[in-house]
Design an enzyme around this catalytic site. Structure first.
Site, PDB file in Angstrom:
ATOM      1  N   HIS A 181       0.830  -1.203   0.000  1.00 28.14           N
ATOM      2  CA  HIS A 181       0.000   0.000   0.000  1.00 28.14           C
ATOM      3  C   HIS A 181       0.865   1.253   0.000  1.00 28.14           C
ATOM      4  O   HIS A 181       2.004   1.260   0.456  1.00 28.14           O
ATOM      5  CB  HIS A 181      -0.960   0.005   1.194  1.00 28.14           C
ATOM      6  N   GLU A 240      -0.813  -8.213   6.470  1.00 26.46           N
ATOM      7  CA  GLU A 240       0.475  -8.368   7.150  1.00 26.46           C
ATOM      8  C   GLU A 240       0.277  -8.774   8.604  1.00 26.46           C
ATOM      9  O   GLU A 240       0.952  -9.648   9.123  1.00 26.46           O
ATOM     10  CB  GLU A 240       1.234  -7.041   7.065  1.00 26.46           C
TER      11      GLU A 240
END
Length: 171
Positions: A23, A136
């Site tokens: 991102h 994550e």
């Protein structure tokens, strides 16, 4: 197929190329880079992109299109977090959403996640799927906790959330 010394190459036409994109800059990254404890701040729940993050998205989008890579992408998979969805639809989505074509569903509605960003079209873009296993961390910090799938479905109507579990990690 030529297999020598125990090494064998699989025919390229049967291979898939995978590109991994992290991102763009999220609001949590700004303070978190200065002080790691800032990631504990509940203000950063499901952090959205910063203006610099959107600039990074625009730059990657330009590269993906100018290189012709966009024509080789069959599927985009992103985690179901605001910043990753914003990055994915911003990079791989269609041009700006006008709303005048009733048969075209937006990938992202205007101002999704308080982004002050225009809506993004799903026209001429690869399918985007949100998958839980792309995350994550699963809720370690407030920025890693996410909204409910129904909230995301409203904000990202053309994204497939079938691989995102129905729970919300806001609790």
């Amino acid at each position: 197929m030529d297999c020598t010394a125990g090494t064998c190459l699989f025919p390229l036409h049967r291979c898939k190329t995978i590109h991994l994109v992290r991102h763009a800059q999220g609001i949590h990254n700004v303070e978190g880079d200065k002080n790691y404890k800032a990631y504990l701040n509940p203000e950063y729940f499901d952090a959205h992109l910063t203006p610099l993050g959107w600039e990074q998205v625009d730059n990657l989008r330009k590269h993906v299109h100018s290189s012709g890579l966009i024509n080789k992408i069959d599927l985009v998979i992103a985690s179901p977090l605001m910043r990753t969805l914003q990055t994915a639809v911003g990079v791989f989505g269609g041009e700006g959403y006008s709303g005048d074509k009733t048969d075209v569903v937006p990938l992202m509605v205007a101002n999704a996640g308080n982004s002050f960003h225009a809506a993004i079209s799903s026209l001429n873009c690869p399918p985007i799927v949100a998958g839980e296993l792309c995350r994550e961390h699963l809720g370690v910090h407030p920025c890693d906790r996410r909204r409910s799938v129904s909230e995301y479905q409203f904000l990202f109507p053309a994204v497939d959330f079938s691989l995102a579990s129905a729970y919300t990690s806001s609790a």
